[in-house]
Design a protein around this motif. Structure first.
Motif, PDB file in Angstrom:
ATOM      1  N   MET A  67      -6.809  50.338   7.771  1.00 38.29           N
ATOM      2  CA  MET A  67      -6.979  51.546   6.967  1.00 38.29           C
ATOM      3  C   MET A  67      -6.599  52.790   7.766  1.00 38.29           C
ATOM      4  O   MET A  67      -5.982  53.722   7.243  1.00 38.29           O
ATOM      5  CB  MET A  67      -8.415  51.663   6.464  1.00 38.29           C
ATOM      6  N   ALA A  68      -6.962  52.800   9.048  1.00 40.54           N
ATOM      7  CA  ALA A  68      -6.576  53.921   9.904  1.00 40.54           C
ATOM      8  C   ALA A  68      -5.059  54.039   9.979  1.00 40.54           C
ATOM      9  O   ALA A  68      -4.501  55.143   9.993  1.00 40.54           O
ATOM     10  CB  ALA A  68      -7.165  53.745  11.302  1.00 40.54           C
ATOM     11  N   ALA A  69      -4.377  52.895  10.002  1.00 40.58           N
ATOM     12  CA  ALA A  69      -2.917  52.903  10.006  1.00 40.58           C
ATOM     13  C   ALA A  69      -2.377  53.458   8.691  1.00 40.58           C
ATOM     14  O   ALA A  69      -1.373  54.177   8.682  1.00 40.58           O
ATOM     15  CB  ALA A  69      -2.386  51.492  10.244  1.00 40.58           C
ATOM     16  N   SER A  70      -3.041  53.146   7.593  1.00 40.81           N
ATOM     17  CA  SER A  70      -2.624  53.682   6.289  1.00 40.81           C
ATOM     18  C   SER A  70      -2.819  55.193   6.240  1.00 40.81           C
ATOM     19  O   SER A  70      -1.995  55.916   5.687  1.00 40.81           O
ATOM     20  CB  SER A  70      -3.431  53.021   5.165  1.00 40.81           C
ATOM     21  N   VAL A  71      -3.913  55.661   6.814  1.00 46.65           N
ATOM     22  CA  VAL A  71      -4.176  57.099   6.884  1.00 46.65           C
ATOM     23  C   VAL A  71      -3.034  57.805   7.609  1.00 46.65           C
ATOM     24  O   VAL A  71      -2.520  58.830   7.155  1.00 46.65           O
ATOM     25  CB  VAL A  71      -5.517  57.371   7.602  1.00 46.65           C
ATOM     26  N   ALA A  72      -2.623  57.230   8.740  1.00 47.19           N
ATOM     27  CA  ALA A  72      -1.541  57.823   9.518  1.00 47.19           C
ATOM     28  C   ALA A  72      -0.205  57.728   8.785  1.00 47.19           C
ATOM     29  O   ALA A  72       0.559  58.700   8.739  1.00 47.19           O
ATOM     30  CB  ALA A  72      -1.451  57.133  10.874  1.00 47.19           C
ATOM     31  N   VAL A  76      -2.252  61.479   5.830  1.00 42.64           N
ATOM     32  CA  VAL A  76      -3.497  62.055   5.334  1.00 42.64           C
ATOM     33  C   VAL A  76      -4.184  62.755   6.498  1.00 42.64           C
ATOM     34  O   VAL A  76      -4.299  62.191   7.594  1.00 42.64           O
ATOM     35  CB  VAL A  76      -4.415  60.957   4.762  1.00 42.64           C
ATOM     36  N   LYS A  77      -4.630  63.957   6.269  1.00 47.39           N
ATOM     37  CA  LYS A  77      -5.277  64.717   7.335  1.00 47.39           C
ATOM     38  C   LYS A  77      -6.714  64.221   7.490  1.00 47.39           C
ATOM     39  O   LYS A  77      -7.662  64.765   6.923  1.00 47.39           O
ATOM     40  CB  LYS A  77      -5.264  66.211   7.035  1.00 47.39           C
ATOM     41  N   ALA A  78      -6.857  63.162   8.256  1.00 42.60           N
ATOM     42  CA  ALA A  78      -8.168  62.566   8.514  1.00 42.60           C
ATOM     43  C   ALA A  78      -8.028  61.583   9.664  1.00 42.60           C
ATOM     44  O   ALA A  78      -6.922  61.160   9.995  1.00 42.60           O
ATOM     45  CB  ALA A  78      -8.697  61.854   7.275  1.00 42.60           C
ATOM     46  N   ARG A  79      -9.135  61.243  10.279  1.00 48.52           N
ATOM     47  CA  ARG A  79      -9.144  60.204  11.307  1.00 48.52           C
ATOM     48  C   ARG A  79     -10.346  59.304  11.051  1.00 48.52           C
ATOM     49  O   ARG A  79     -11.363  59.733  10.503  1.00 48.52           O
ATOM     50  CB  ARG A  79      -9.194  60.794  12.715  1.00 48.52           C
ATOM     51  N   VAL A  80     -10.208  58.061  11.446  1.00 46.21           N
ATOM     52  CA  VAL A  80     -11.222  57.056  11.154  1.00 46.21           C
ATOM     53  C   VAL A  80     -12.079  56.776  12.383  1.00 46.21           C
ATOM     54  O   VAL A  80     -11.561  56.563  13.478  1.00 46.21           O
ATOM     55  CB  VAL A  80     -10.561  55.742  10.679  1.00 46.21           C
ATOM     56  N   MET A 212      -8.864  43.270   2.112  1.00 40.96           N
ATOM     57  CA  MET A 212     -10.091  44.049   2.254  1.00 40.96           C
ATOM     58  C   MET A 212      -9.770  45.534   2.371  1.00 40.96           C
ATOM     59  O   MET A 212     -10.430  46.381   1.749  1.00 40.96           O
ATOM     60  CB  MET A 212     -10.877  43.553   3.467  1.00 40.96           C
ATOM     61  N   ARG A 213      -8.755  45.845   3.160  1.00 38.03           N
ATOM     62  CA  ARG A 213      -8.299  47.245   3.262  1.00 38.03           C
ATOM     63  C   ARG A 213      -7.881  47.778   1.898  1.00 38.03           C
ATOM     64  O   ARG A 213      -8.234  48.908   1.526  1.00 38.03           O
ATOM     65  CB  ARG A 213      -7.136  47.303   4.255  1.00 38.03           C
ATOM     66  N   ASP A 214      -7.149  46.948   1.153  1.00 38.25           N
ATOM     67  CA  ASP A 214      -6.654  47.394  -0.153  1.00 38.25           C
ATOM     68  C   ASP A 214      -7.770  47.527  -1.189  1.00 38.25           C
ATOM     69  O   ASP A 214      -7.596  48.217  -2.200  1.00 38.25           O
ATOM     70  CB  ASP A 214      -5.592  46.429  -0.664  1.00 38.25           C
ATOM     71  N   ASN A 215      -8.892  46.874  -0.962  1.00 36.68           N
ATOM     72  CA  ASN A 215     -10.042  47.049  -1.847  1.00 36.68           C
ATOM     73  C   ASN A 215     -10.736  48.380  -1.618  1.00 36.68           C
ATOM     74  O   ASN A 215     -11.417  48.892  -2.514  1.00 36.68           O
ATOM     75  CB  ASN A 215     -11.059  45.913  -1.646  1.00 36.68           C
ATOM     76  N   VAL A 216     -10.567  48.924  -0.426  1.00 37.73           N
ATOM     77  CA  VAL A 216     -11.282  50.149  -0.048  1.00 37.73           C
ATOM     78  C   VAL A 216     -10.394  51.386  -0.076  1.00 37.73           C
ATOM     79  O   VAL A 216     -10.768  52.415  -0.656  1.00 37.73           O
ATOM     80  CB  VAL A 216     -11.899  49.998   1.371  1.00 37.73           C
ATOM     81  N   TRP A 217      -9.235  51.306   0.543  1.00 37.08           N
ATOM     82  CA  TRP A 217      -8.424  52.489   0.766  1.00 37.08           C
ATOM     83  C   TRP A 217      -8.040  53.249  -0.509  1.00 37.08           C
ATOM     84  O   TRP A 217      -8.162  54.485  -0.555  1.00 37.08           O
ATOM     85  CB  TRP A 217      -7.186  52.147   1.588  1.00 37.08           C
ATOM     86  N   PRO A 218      -7.607  52.599  -1.587  1.00 34.83           N
ATOM     87  CA  PRO A 218      -7.264  53.365  -2.794  1.00 34.83           C
ATOM     88  C   PRO A 218      -8.442  54.173  -3.328  1.00 34.83           C
ATOM     89  O   PRO A 218      -8.258  55.315  -3.788  1.00 34.83           O
ATOM     90  CB  PRO A 218      -6.830  52.284  -3.791  1.00 34.83           C
TER      91      PRO A 218
END
Length: 227
Positions: A67-72, A76-80, A212-218
């Protein structure tokens, strides 16, 4: 757990003692901040158990790291920050949440706890109260909350499975926060659920982490967009 129809109860019970040992030993799994491109960026705080702490996985391959990789990747202006601990319960999360909020000052909090409560036979009203308190404290600190729901297999009893599922929906509704109904959807409810689990048949393997990432990140991305 509706999605764990084919997993045997003994597989859950066999792991309880080891999870307790991990928690007692302070095994943090992946309780580290993901390396941020911008240290001043708003924080996404993940508070979970072994499902989020990369238990049995190579470091950096768990769903939180993905998910952190998806943020980058999506800029997205955020960090995990991953504050998950293997073996943790909602009581453990409740005891830690105030300090985590003070330390990281997150804008978003993802709560992935409750499974170990059920494995240890803890009262459902206690689990519900702990999740509600964690959610409330996070919101009071100015963070939006995403609660990750879990389920128990029907061999725990249909009534118990239903009541456990309702713990998460009840908290989400009462606290007016967002909910992923079943965190392991697409992992534990497949034709052969064991294919996506480690040998203990409780912890998802590396192949399961993108799902699991795809269940959360969207869902989390929607919260971030609102802000």
């Amino acid at each position: 757990m509706e999605g764990l129809l084919k997993l045997k109860r003994r597989h859950f019970n066999a792991l309880v003692s080891s999870l307790c040992a991990l928690a007692a030993a302070g095994s943090l799994g992946s309780a580290l901040a993901q390396a941020p491109a911008n240290a001043a960026a708003p924080v996404i705080l993940v508070v979970g158990d072994s499902l989020s702490a990369e238990y049995g996985l190579k470091r950096g391959t768990g769903w939180v790291a993905l998910m952190a990789a998806s943020v980058a990747k999506e800029k997205v202006k955020a960090r995990v920050v991953n504050a998950s601990i293997s073996g943790d319960t909602t009581s453990g999360g409740r005891s830690r949440i105030a300090a985590l909020l003070a330390q990281h000052k997150p804008k978003w909090v993802v709560i992935e706890l409750g499974g170990n409560d059920a494995l240890r036979g803890l009262p459902l009203n206690m689990t519900r109260d702990n999740l509600a308190t964690m959610t409330s404290l996070s919101r009071e600190a100015g963070a939006q909350v995403l609660l990750l729901g879990m389920e128990m297999p029907p061999n725990y009893g249909a009534k118990y499975a239903q009541e456990f599922r309702e713990v998460f929906t009840t908290v989400a509704k009462a606290e007016k926060t967002e909910l992923v109904p079943f965190f392991l959807k697409g992992v534990a409810d497949t034709t052969d659920p064991t294919a996506l689990f480690q040998n203990d048949r409780i912890h998802p393997n590396e192949r399961a982490q993108p799902t699991m990432r795809d269940n959360v990140w969207p869902e989390l991305r929607k919260l971030i967009a609102r802000r």
